[in-house]
Design an enzyme around this catalytic site. Sequence first.
Site, PDB file in Angstrom:
ATOM      1  N   GLU A  94      44.585  37.854  25.819  1.00  0.00           N
ATOM      2  CA  GLU A  94      44.356  38.382  27.354  1.00  0.00           C
ATOM      3  C   GLU A  94      44.477  39.747  27.332  1.00  0.00           C
ATOM      4  O   GLU A  94      45.221  40.369  26.647  1.00  0.00           O
ATOM      5  CB  GLU A  94      45.654  37.641  28.252  1.00  0.00           C
ATOM      6  CG  GLU A  94      45.218  36.339  28.454  1.00  0.00           C
ATOM      7  CD  GLU A  94      45.984  35.450  29.122  1.00  0.00           C
ATOM      8  OE1 GLU A  94      45.474  34.562  29.804  1.00  0.00           O
ATOM      9  OE2 GLU A  94      47.241  35.735  29.346  1.00  0.00           O
ATOM     10  N   CYS A 114      52.434  35.565  18.536  1.00  0.00           N
ATOM     11  CA  CYS A 114      53.473  36.513  18.047  1.00  0.00           C
ATOM     12  C   CYS A 114      54.302  35.934  17.126  1.00  0.00           C
ATOM     13  O   CYS A 114      54.855  34.928  17.294  1.00  0.00           O
ATOM     14  CB  CYS A 114      54.131  37.170  19.291  1.00  0.00           C
ATOM     15  SG  CYS A 114      55.109  38.670  18.784  1.00  0.00           S
ATOM     16  N   CYS A 342      54.146  40.694  32.775  1.00  0.00           N
ATOM     17  CA  CYS A 342      54.643  40.996  31.415  1.00  0.00           C
ATOM     18  C   CYS A 342      55.145  39.753  30.934  1.00  0.00           C
ATOM     19  O   CYS A 342      55.891  39.074  32.012  1.00  0.00           O
ATOM     20  CB  CYS A 342      55.968  41.929  31.707  1.00  0.00           C
ATOM     21  SG  CYS A 342      55.511  43.532  31.783  1.00  0.00           S
TER      22      CYS A 342
HETATM   23  N1  SAH Z   1      55.937  43.235  21.148  1.00  0.00           N
HETATM   24  C1  SAH Z   1      55.812  44.177  22.053  1.00  0.00           C
HETATM   25  C2  SAH Z   1      54.898  44.308  23.020  1.00  0.00           C
HETATM   26  C3  SAH Z   1      54.575  43.011  23.673  1.00  0.00           C
HETATM   27  S1  SAH Z   1      55.583  42.413  24.991  1.00  0.00           S
HETATM   28  C4  SAH Z   1      57.316  44.391  22.417  1.00  0.00           C
HETATM   29  O1  SAH Z   1      58.182  43.353  22.262  1.00  0.00           O
HETATM   30  O2  SAH Z   1      57.350  45.346  23.116  1.00  0.00           O
HETATM   31  C5  SAH Z   1      55.549  43.762  26.287  1.00  0.00           C
HETATM   32  C6  SAH Z   1      56.964  43.847  27.106  1.00  0.00           C
HETATM   33  O3  SAH Z   1      56.929  42.662  27.938  1.00  0.00           O
HETATM   34  C7  SAH Z   1      58.023  43.892  26.369  1.00  0.00           C
HETATM   35  O4  SAH Z   1      58.982  44.944  26.826  1.00  0.00           O
HETATM   36  C8  SAH Z   1      58.536  42.652  26.515  1.00  0.00           C
HETATM   37  O5  SAH Z   1      60.028  42.322  26.177  1.00  0.00           O
HETATM   38  C9  SAH Z   1      58.350  42.218  27.972  1.00  0.00           C
HETATM   39  N2  SAH Z   1      58.453  40.980  28.143  1.00  0.00           N
HETATM   40  C10 SAH Z   1      58.028  39.804  27.585  1.00  0.00           C
HETATM   41  N3  SAH Z   1      58.389  38.751  28.353  1.00  0.00           N
HETATM   42  C11 SAH Z   1      58.657  38.747  29.512  1.00  0.00           C
HETATM   43  C12 SAH Z   1      58.996  38.369  30.868  1.00  0.00           C
HETATM   44  N4  SAH Z   1      58.910  36.915  30.795  1.00  0.00           N
HETATM   45  N5  SAH Z   1      59.378  38.904  31.774  1.00  0.00           N
HETATM   46  C13 SAH Z   1      59.302  40.329  31.851  1.00  0.00           C
HETATM   47  N6  SAH Z   1      59.096  40.995  30.666  1.00  0.00           N
HETATM   48  C14 SAH Z   1      58.698  40.385  29.554  1.00  0.00           C
END
Ligand code: SAH
Length: 364
Positions: A94, A114, A342
Amino acid sequence: MSAGKANLFDFDRRALEAFFTGMGEKPFRAAQVMRWIHQLGEPDFMRMTDLATSLRQRLLAETDLAVPKVVSDKVATDGTRKMLLQLADGNCIETVFIPETERGTLCISSQVGCTLNCSFCMTARQGYNRNLTVAEIIGQIWQAARLLNHTHDKRVISNVVLMGMGEPLLNFDNVVTAIDLMLDDLAYGLSKRRITLSTAGLVPGIDRLSQKCDISLAVSLHATTDDIRDQLVPINKKYPIAELLAACRRYIDASSPQNRKVTFEYVMLKGVNDSEKDAKRLINLMSQVPSKINLIPFNTFPGTSYECSSRDTVERFRDKLGSAGFVTVIRKTRGDDIDAACGQLAGRVMDRTRRSTTTLAPAL
Ligand code: SAH
């Protein structure tokens, strides 16, 4: 895409020049072809009118121009747009476009699934399948540009964030080559300030990245003690907070002045990381690294037991950090009515052993 043929979307400028030289052509053909495919969005060699017909025919026969296919494209009530792209092997990823008044941000994926297993992230639930190729990473921008009528002169996509599915630093080489293309004037011509890579905290990857390019760095911090961070972001057991902050400082030292802040992302989870003590500890951690902070309201998904902190708690948390002098933004939740927020990106992963398909996004 046919097996064995070079896909020209996999090449940055240097690799494309080497490719043309290898074909017995002049290296400047690379610049011509890059302009056609990336700037003008032209997927057909035969329409590349400044190349000799014989070269066009040879490229058509011997190479590929292949990017992921758009299989669904949804627009949320706030204008956020989520594209589901299918890869040649059947997997789906996505890509999300977030329009704002001053900019348009494209959030792209770097892996199918991931490996990191963060406990509050939906992508983690689908497991890991594989790294994306350069063509699959840059192809997300190419496809979004087409759908959004982005051109080199009318730039609808002004920013790119590697914050979609996957951990970009675990797909290092392909991500760095794709970033080269994002920065290249013959391709997307973005400035390095406008490209942000978000990592869960891979210390060696942060160090390697600082040697390659000084784009903006975002780090998913999410906790103020190793105990809690171990539960939320398990890679913390390998690279605990103190080591992560030291890597952030090294990154800043190595980058050029305009990028002299790391963005910390902090997901607000009720009763887990949102206490007064957390705010105090966060202030202490942030005073060790030039940084700003994005507070992300937790986006829920089926099967999770986490809850988002109350609005009041999030605002109090922000005010505490703000009054300690830190730039603190509560990230607006965008596109949640189409599961584009996110942590809600799920795509679709082909199970390699059973050949079945795992689909997690309820909207798909
Ligand atoms: N692997 C990388 C990029 C992908 S996630 C990382 O961990 O930064 C992108 C962002 O979304 C990250 O900060 C992650 O922690 C956040 N994220 C993941 N799941 C989420 C959720 N359910 N609610 C809000 N943010 C979330």
